[in-house]
Design an enzyme around this catalytic site. Structure first.
Site, short mmCIF file in Angstrom:
data_model
loop_
_atom_site.label_atom_id
_atom_site.label_comp_id
_atom_site.label_asym_id
_atom_site.label_seq_id
_atom_site.Cartn_x
_atom_site.Cartn_y
_atom_site.Cartn_z
N GLY A 86 87.83 3.78 0.04
CA GLY A 86 86.67 4.23 0.79
C GLY A 86 85.43 4.51 -0.03
N GLY A 153 91.25 9.34 3.52
CA GLY A 153 91.23 8.34 2.45
C GLY A 153 92.48 8.51 1.62
N CYS A 182 80.79 8.60 3.94
CA CYS A 182 81.68 7.46 4.14
C CYS A 182 80.91 6.18 4.41
CB CYS A 182 82.67 7.74 5.27
SG CYS A 182 83.67 9.22 5.00
#
Length: 247
Positions: A86, A153, A182
């Site tokens: 991520g 994540g 994000c």
């Protein structure tokens, strides 16, 4: 509050901690991952808060950090690279971070199935507050409409998970304004405190999270309170680690 698994049932150990530096917690995770691989320990959860920290995952999109690193450090933020999947995310006081160290094959889960499980665990907790947690296709985590309340994540090393989830209970949401959380500029972030107009006790939310893990994994959990990390842990950094999912 200790509850030990009975009759040889599959167990889960939870360490309920206070605030812990992000890099110390990461070393602790790596030590537990190595022990889980060798069978020295059972599946394990770490529940804690971090001091104000921005972490960058495998996407490495530093443009999503909106201010110079030196400036943010001067304002009291730590900035860390990590080996989860991520983009950039924020951790800080008032946010409950949960790191499960689990062997996927023991639960019959694929990596994607594991992410779905984490989402369900959080949705079940939100339902206790009459909030309907939602999944958003293509965007792992838990949402309330277009407001993200929980980031997910994960990392996996030879079938054992680390990193995990971050539920916004009552963090300073202005700290998210220093990043593109994000990588999702078009969506906002929220917290239990904002949605409920009061802040649940963090200790209660921790208990609810543990109970939700128990129900969803069909395990008994042994809980240790205020187990703090010390130095000297083994940091495994082998080539077999991989990052999956997003924050």
């Amino acid at each position: 509050m200790d509850r030990v698994a009975e009759g040889g049932e599959k167990g889960l150990r939870a360490y309920v901690c206070q605030e812990l530096d992000y890099e110390i917690a990461l070393r602790w995770q790596k030590d537990l991952v190595a022990k889980r691989k060798s069978g020295e320990i059972e599946d394990t959860l770490i529940l804690l808060e971090h001091p104000p920290t921005y972490t960058m995952g495998s996407d490495q999109k530093w443009e999503h950090l909106l201010y110079p690193q030196d400036f943010l450090r001067s304002q009291g933020f730590s900035i860390c690279k990590c080996d989860r999947g991520g983009d950039i995310t924020y951790h800080g006081p008032g946010q409950l971070v949960v790191y499960p160290i689990t062997r996927l094959r023991d639960s019959g889960l694929t990596p994607i199935g594991y992410v779905r499980l984490l989402e369900q665990i959080i949705c079940d907790v939100l339902a206790m507050y009459n909030l309907e947690g939602q999944r958003k296709k293509g965007y792992p985590g838990v949402w309330l409409e277009d407001r993200k309340i929980c980031a997910i994540g994960i990392g996996i090393s030879r079938g054992v998970t680390f990193h995990g989830l971050a539920l916004n209970v009552n963090p300073d949401l202005t700290h998210f304004q220093n990043i593109v959380p994000c990588g999702l500029a078009k969506f906002g972030v929220t917290s239990l405190a904002r949605e409920l107009e009061f802040s649940p006790e963090m200790s209660i939310v921790k208990q609810q999270i543990i109970a939700s893990f128990e129900r969803n994994l069909n395990v008994k959990c042994s809980v240790s309170i205020d187990q703090r990390m010390s130095g000297g842990v083994h940091h495994e950094n082998g080539s077999e680690e991989k990052s999956v999912a997003l924050s």
